[in-house]
Design a protein around this motif. Structure first.
Motif, mmCIF file in Angstrom:
data_model
loop_
_atom_site.group_PDB
_atom_site.id
_atom_site.type_symbol
_atom_site.label_atom_id
_atom_site.label_comp_id
_atom_site.label_asym_id
_atom_site.label_seq_id
_atom_site.Cartn_x
_atom_site.Cartn_y
_atom_site.Cartn_z
ATOM 1 N N PRO A 1 -4.851 21.545 2.147
ATOM 2 C CA PRO A 1 -4.471 20.215 2.639
ATOM 3 C C PRO A 1 -5.267 19.083 1.995
ATOM 4 C CG PRO A 1 -4.659 21.766 4.456
ATOM 5 C CD PRO A 1 -5.230 22.451 3.258
ATOM 6 N N ILE A 2 -6.551 19.327 1.744
ATOM 7 C CA ILE A 2 -7.388 18.306 1.122
ATOM 8 C C ILE A 2 -7.037 18.165 -0.359
ATOM 9 C CG2 ILE A 2 -9.741 17.537 0.683
ATOM 10 C CD1 ILE A 2 -8.944 17.697 3.674
ATOM 11 N N VAL A 3 -6.872 19.292 -1.031
ATOM 12 C CA VAL A 3 -6.522 19.260 -2.452
ATOM 13 C C VAL A 3 -5.208 18.508 -2.667
ATOM 14 C CG1 VAL A 3 -5.851 20.695 -4.423
ATOM 15 C CG2 VAL A 3 -7.809 21.352 -3.014
ATOM 16 N N ARG A 4 -4.214 18.768 -1.802
ATOM 17 C CA ARG A 4 -2.933 18.080 -1.922
ATOM 18 C C ARG A 4 -3.097 16.575 -1.736
ATOM 19 N NH1 ARG A 4 -0.907 19.257 2.721
ATOM 20 N NH2 ARG A 4 -1.276 17.178 3.544
ATOM 21 N N THR A 5 -3.870 16.179 -0.760
ATOM 22 C CA THR A 5 -4.057 14.754 -0.493
ATOM 23 C C THR A 5 -4.783 14.068 -1.637
ATOM 24 O OG1 THR A 5 -4.116 15.197 1.885
ATOM 25 C CG2 THR A 5 -5.032 13.108 1.146
ATOM 26 N N VAL A 6 -5.825 14.707 -2.163
ATOM 27 C CA VAL A 6 -6.564 14.142 -3.283
ATOM 28 C C VAL A 6 -5.657 13.999 -4.504
ATOM 29 C CG1 VAL A 6 -8.431 14.573 -4.941
ATOM 30 C CG2 VAL A 6 -8.823 14.936 -2.498
ATOM 31 N N GLU A 7 -4.832 14.994 -4.775
ATOM 32 C CA GLU A 7 -3.932 14.930 -5.927
ATOM 33 C C GLU A 7 -2.878 13.843 -5.738
ATOM 34 O OE1 GLU A 7 -2.184 15.623 -9.597
ATOM 35 O OE2 GLU A 7 -4.175 16.089 -8.791
ATOM 36 N N THR A 8 -2.383 13.686 -4.511
ATOM 37 C CA THR A 8 -1.427 12.608 -4.229
ATOM 38 C C THR A 8 -2.063 11.251 -4.488
ATOM 39 O OG1 THR A 8 -0.360 13.982 -2.538
ATOM 40 C CG2 THR A 8 0.100 11.621 -2.476
ATOM 41 N N LEU A 9 -3.287 11.078 -4.008
ATOM 42 C CA LEU A 9 -4.025 9.836 -4.262
ATOM 43 C C LEU A 9 -4.172 9.576 -5.754
ATOM 44 C CD1 LEU A 9 -7.050 9.749 -1.770
ATOM 45 C CD2 LEU A 9 -5.513 7.850 -2.264
ATOM 46 N N ARG A 10 -4.599 10.602 -6.474
ATOM 47 C CA ARG A 10 -4.854 10.452 -7.898
ATOM 48 C C ARG A 10 -3.587 10.020 -8.643
ATOM 49 N NH1 ARG A 10 -9.039 12.948 -9.626
ATOM 50 N NH2 ARG A 10 -8.726 14.693 -8.177
ATOM 51 N N ILE B 1 0.838 -1.192 0.000
ATOM 52 C CA ILE B 1 0.000 0.000 0.000
ATOM 53 C C ILE B 1 0.878 1.248 0.000
ATOM 54 C CG2 ILE B 1 -1.836 -1.145 1.331
ATOM 55 C CD1 ILE B 1 -0.902 0.683 3.716
ATOM 56 N N HIS B 2 0.269 2.371 -0.383
ATOM 57 C CA HIS B 2 0.795 3.694 -0.083
ATOM 58 C C HIS B 2 -0.144 4.317 0.950
ATOM 59 C CE1 HIS B 2 3.800 3.886 -3.229
ATOM 60 N NE2 HIS B 2 2.915 3.674 -4.182
ATOM 61 N N CYS B 3 0.353 4.654 2.117
ATOM 62 C CA CYS B 3 -0.442 5.388 3.107
ATOM 63 C C CYS B 3 -0.300 6.872 2.770
ATOM 64 C CB CYS B 3 0.055 5.095 4.519
ATOM 65 S SG CYS B 3 -0.893 5.914 5.815
ATOM 66 N N VAL B 4 -1.302 7.426 2.080
ATOM 67 C CA VAL B 4 -1.167 8.727 1.438
ATOM 68 C C VAL B 4 -1.036 9.869 2.435
ATOM 69 C CG1 VAL B 4 -2.331 10.343 -0.115
ATOM 70 C CG2 VAL B 4 -2.250 7.930 -0.668
ATOM 71 N N SER B 5 -1.561 9.716 3.634
ATOM 72 C CA SER B 5 -1.368 10.705 4.702
ATOM 73 C C SER B 5 -1.703 10.020 6.019
ATOM 74 C CB SER B 5 -2.246 11.944 4.502
ATOM 75 O OG SER B 5 -3.607 11.607 4.638
ATOM 76 N N PHE B 6 -1.281 10.638 7.118
ATOM 77 C CA PHE B 6 -1.685 10.136 8.434
ATOM 78 C C PHE B 6 -1.625 11.314 9.388
ATOM 79 C CE2 PHE B 6 -2.293 7.717 12.143
ATOM 80 C CZ PHE B 6 -2.784 6.483 11.764
ATOM 81 N N ASP B 7 -2.746 12.019 9.495
ATOM 82 C CA ASP B 7 -2.750 13.279 10.225
ATOM 83 C C ASP B 7 -4.165 13.552 10.728
ATOM 84 O OD1 ASP B 7 -2.462 15.852 11.184
ATOM 85 O OD2 ASP B 7 -2.063 16.760 9.237
ATOM 86 N N THR B 8 -4.403 13.346 12.009
ATOM 87 C CA THR B 8 -5.755 13.559 12.546
ATOM 88 C C THR B 8 -6.077 15.028 12.776
ATOM 89 O OG1 THR B 8 -5.026 13.252 14.850
ATOM 90 C CG2 THR B 8 -5.770 11.291 13.652
ATOM 91 N N TRP B 9 -5.168 15.914 12.356
ATOM 92 C CA TRP B 9 -5.442 17.351 12.420
ATOM 93 C C TRP B 9 -5.662 17.970 11.037
ATOM 94 C CZ3 TRP B 9 -6.559 20.171 16.622
ATOM 95 C CH2 TRP B 9 -6.259 19.626 17.867
ATOM 96 N N MET B 10 -5.580 17.167 9.983
ATOM 97 C CA MET B 10 -5.637 17.730 8.646
ATOM 98 C C MET B 10 -6.979 18.418 8.350
ATOM 99 S SD MET B 10 -4.920 15.961 4.937
ATOM 100 C CE MET B 10 -6.409 14.959 4.960
ATOM 101 N N GLU B 11 -8.077 17.789 8.740
ATOM 102 C CA GLU B 11 -9.385 18.391 8.479
ATOM 103 C C GLU B 11 -9.557 19.693 9.249
ATOM 104 O OE1 GLU B 11 -9.700 13.939 7.982
ATOM 105 O OE2 GLU B 11 -8.890 15.293 9.480
ATOM 106 N N ALA B 12 -9.057 19.716 10.483
ATOM 107 C CA ALA B 12 -9.131 20.950 11.270
ATOM 108 C C ALA B 12 -8.299 22.051 10.611
ATOM 109 C CB ALA B 12 -8.648 20.693 12.698
ATOM 110 N N GLU B 13 -7.125 21.682 10.116
ATOM 111 C CA GLU B 13 -6.294 22.662 9.418
ATOM 112 C C GLU B 13 -7.010 23.182 8.180
ATOM 113 O OE1 GLU B 13 -1.574 22.967 8.954
ATOM 114 O OE2 GLU B 13 -2.442 21.250 7.902
ATOM 115 N N ALA B 14 -7.700 22.290 7.469
ATOM 116 C CA ALA B 14 -8.463 22.703 6.293
ATOM 117 C C ALA B 14 -9.613 23.629 6.678
ATOM 118 C CB ALA B 14 -9.002 21.477 5.556
ATOM 119 N N ALA B 15 -10.077 23.514 7.930
ATOM 120 C CA ALA B 15 -11.158 24.382 8.415
ATOM 121 C C ALA B 15 -10.634 25.704 8.953
ATOM 122 C CB ALA B 15 -11.957 23.659 9.497
#
Length: 279
Positions: free
Chosen positions: A101-110, A54-68
């Motif tokens: 932060p979300i855009v970066r993660t989605v692009e990494t996944l893609r 697997i690729h674990c694309v991120s691991f950050d339980t603060w990412m959504e808060a940062e996006a907010a």
């Protein structure tokens, strides 16, 4: 697109490596946070070293808060150095979903999902449940949350689920630092599991605390797989298991219960894989 599911030819080795990958490559969090290209480079390098499935694309339980809009001070590997204060006001869900932060993660996944090669599955992580409530509204949120706030949380998670699945996520990992003792909370997210099922994407619930039996039963009903300190789903072994990998003979997936500590000696992770191959 590849999904995290049993394969007839081998067991799948899936340690969740994120900050350890940055440390090995001597890449700072600020560089990864600013660039999907840098994130892909770091993850590719880790996969070549550890031979993960697997690729674990991120691991950050603060990412959504940062996006907010929550201001988070981080160390060089991205770990918060202090607990940030809750945001005074919360933005619209669409603003969170379109934040950097979300855009970066989605692009990494893609990018990883479209890579040719040996079939490495990109997996996405998402902060869930009581943990996400606390990140966005402070420690009292789970006890005092209104129905509107709970719906706001659900809409964030549904939006992220759709974005990640459309980008090619082979699995969703829901992360709870401190899961709620209210097992009915899982039912509140039934729509998320239904949406993931529409994309044929498996959902795993990772918790740092034990889950009561009713919670496990609810998760099974929804189709989720649990990995907690004292519980692994059928066919899954959790790293690091006591006594090595000797008990892994009847499993199809070996995954860590949480992110591998970045202070872990890389040789230890490689030894786990060697034990798995022999199991």
């Amino acid at each position: 697109m590849l999904k995290l599911e049993p394969r007839p030819d081998r067991k799948l080795f899936a340690p969740l490596i994120w900050r350890l990958a940055m440390k090995i490559e001597q890449v700072a969090w600020s560089d990864v946070a600013a660039s999907a290209t840098e994130a892909v480079y770091v993850l590719r390098s880790a996969q070549r070293l550890f031979k993960q499935d697997i690729h674990c694309v991120s691991f950050d339980t603060w990412m959504e808060a940062e996006a907010a809009g929550v201001q988070i001070e981080r160390d060089e590997l991205g770990a918060p150095v202090a607990r940030p204060a809750a945001a005074a006001t919360l933005p619209a869900v669409k603003s969170i979903l379109s934040a950097q932060p979300i855009v970066r993660t989605v692009e990494t996944l893609r990018r990883l999902a479209l890579e040719p090669g040996p079939g490495i599955v990109p997996v996405a992580t998402m902060t869930a449940g009581a943990t996400l409530q606390k990140r966005l509204a402070g420690d009292t949120a789970p006890q005092s949350a209104s129905s509107d706030f709970l719906d706001y949380i659900r809409q964030i998670m549904l939006g992220l689920t759709r974005l990640y699945c459309e980008a090619g996520a082979g699995a969703l990992l829901l992360l709870d630092e401190e899961p709620s003792s209210d097992v009915a909370e899982l039912n509140d997210y039934a729509a998320l599991f239904n949406l993931a099922e529409y994309f044929a994407t498996p959902v795993f619930l990772l918790s740092r605390r034990s889950i009561p039996p009713k919670g496990l039963s609810t998760a099974n009903t929804l189709g989720a797989k649990y990995l907690t300190p004292d519980q692994a789903a059928d066919g899954i072994a959790a790293l690091p298991p006591s006594g090595g990998m000797a008990g892994a003979s009847n499993v199809w997936l070996v995954m860590s219960r949480w992110e591998i500590d970045p202070e872990t000696d890389p040789n230890v992770v490689q030894d786990w894989r060697q034990e798995l191959v022999r199991a």
